[in-house]
Design an enzyme around this catalytic site. Structure first.
Site, PDB file in Angstrom:
ATOM      1  N   GLU A  60      38.758  46.912  36.942  1.00 43.36           N
ATOM      2  CA  GLU A  60      37.913  47.556  37.481  1.00 43.36           C
ATOM      3  C   GLU A  60      38.270  49.039  37.798  1.00 43.36           C
ATOM      4  O   GLU A  60      37.230  49.715  37.712  1.00 43.36           O
ATOM      5  CB  GLU A  60      37.592  46.925  39.212  1.00 43.36           C
ATOM      6  CG  GLU A  60      36.633  45.695  39.086  1.00 43.36           C
ATOM      7  CD  GLU A  60      37.661  44.551  38.882  1.00 43.36           C
ATOM      8  OE1 GLU A  60      38.785  44.568  38.802  1.00 43.36           O
ATOM      9  OE2 GLU A  60      37.258  43.328  38.499  1.00 43.36           O
ATOM     10  N   HIS A 129      35.657  36.886  47.602  1.00 37.10           N
ATOM     11  CA  HIS A 129      34.387  36.878  47.074  1.00 37.10           C
ATOM     12  C   HIS A 129      33.479  37.019  47.689  1.00 37.10           C
ATOM     13  O   HIS A 129      32.232  36.627  47.386  1.00 37.10           O
ATOM     14  CB  HIS A 129      34.491  35.731  46.054  1.00 37.10           C
ATOM     15  CG  HIS A 129      35.710  35.754  44.966  1.00 37.10           C
ATOM     16  ND1 HIS A 129      36.746  35.280  45.444  1.00 37.10           N
ATOM     17  CD2 HIS A 129      35.588  35.942  43.686  1.00 37.10           C
ATOM     18  CE1 HIS A 129      37.512  35.354  44.225  1.00 37.10           C
ATOM     19  NE2 HIS A 129      37.012  35.879  43.128  1.00 37.10           N
TER      20      HIS A 129
END
Length: 327
Positions: A60, A129
């Site tokens: 990321e 998540h």
């Protein structure tokens, strides 16, 4: 007007903008043939090819760095995070680079970057998540933060986010992807910084963000049967925030509550509550301001515990009834 899902509205906005502007491209993990973690980019690589729908490694910080670099050279990238939780890995690039470059170069450089981030609980995806970290990003000068609560808003706000010359964090709640709304086929914009009154009311002003807008509207329906009229306001963008619409509403109703899914402590609802308390609306309040937010726990995987970790319709109903009792 046809009815489409939130997921389809996001995809349609990206596709229509990409047809008009060759500078716009998307990048992220598994966004090509696989279509992204939630299928939002499904079919786009067939139309636009791998140069404009770019699969990336699982990195990321690297994705964000590449996107920022592309934006600085005149492109308008849309970066997809598989889960908003992974923004923490890209934080240095977004907070220390993207947010500051325009200021550090005296306005001579711009970072027209959109970061799409699926967020929130309700899918059993557990603690790493399922978070809602929008308050972290709203705290940083130079970043704009958007939280659409329905398909119509998602399409119009995403168009404005792509057009913006500043980095924009676009928070999409995962449970909203399958929800439907009337959405025009043509491309349109909804200005950033303009709240929407989703339901008019006279007794209580209830500001809700993201999926809490849907829960607040359901709560307002229940409360209406008791004769309690709730005005539900969706800010739609946290930065910039349309505080005027909220203050004007509180001055009419005399009662105010804010509900959000993120952990209550340090959440963005505290910012909105403080702004109302500091405004001329304070003198119109007939009851203390109420904040509803998530519990101070990592989101559990167990469905019942997960449900209990964030505000539900019955919690909102009870909070509003308490406000009415105190008035």
């Amino acid at each position: 007007m046809r009815e489409i899902t939130y997921q389809e509205a996001v995809r349609e906005a990206m596709s229509q903008v990409m047809r008009e502007d060759d500078r716009v491209f998307i990048l992220g993990e598994d966004i090509g043939v696989y279509g992204g973690a939630f299928g939002v980019t499904r079919g786009m690589i067939e139309e636009f090819g791998p140069e404009r729908v770019r699969n990336t490694p699982i990195a990321e910080a690297g994705i964000a760095g590449a996107a920022i670099g592309a934006a600085l050279t005149g492109m308008r990238p849309i970066m997809e995070l598989q889960f908003s939780d992974f923004v923490t890995i890209a934080m240095d690039q977004l907070v220390n680079q993207a947010a500051k470059i325009c200021y550090m170069y005296g306005g001579k450089a711009a970072v027209p970057l959109v970061v799409r981030a699926p967020a929130g609980s309700g899918t059993g995806a557990a603690a790493q998540h399922s978070q809602s970290l929008e308050a972290w990003l709203a705290h940083v000068p130079g970043l704009k933060v958007v939280q659409p609560s329905n398909a119509y808003d998602a399409k119009g706000l995403l168009k404005s986010a792509i057009d913006d010359n500043n980095p924009v964090i676009f928070y999409e709640h995962k449970l909203l992807y399958s929800t439907k709304a009337d959405v025009p086929e043509e491309l349109y914009s909804i200005p950033l910084g303009k709240a929407d009154i989703k339901r008019s009311g006279t007794d209580v002003t209830l500001v809700a963000t993201s999926i809490m807008v849907q829960k607040s509207l359901a709560a307002a329906e229940i409360l209406a049967k008791d004769g309690i009229s709730v005005e539900v306001i969706d800010p739609r963008t946290l930065v910039p925030l349309d505080i005027k619409t909220i203050v004007d509403s509180v001055k009419r109703t005399g009662r105010f509550a804010v509900v959000y899914e993120a952990v209550k402590r340090g959440g963005y609802g505290a910012e909105i509550a403080s702004l109302v308390a500091e405004s001329e609306a304070f003198d119109f309040l007939d009851a203390p301001i109420v904040r509803l937010g998530g519990k101070e726990v990592p989101i559990p995987q167990n469905p019942e515990l997960e449900r209990n970790a964030v505000p539900q319709v019955e919690d909102i109903v009870e909070a509003i009834r308490n406000i009415m009792r105190k008035a």
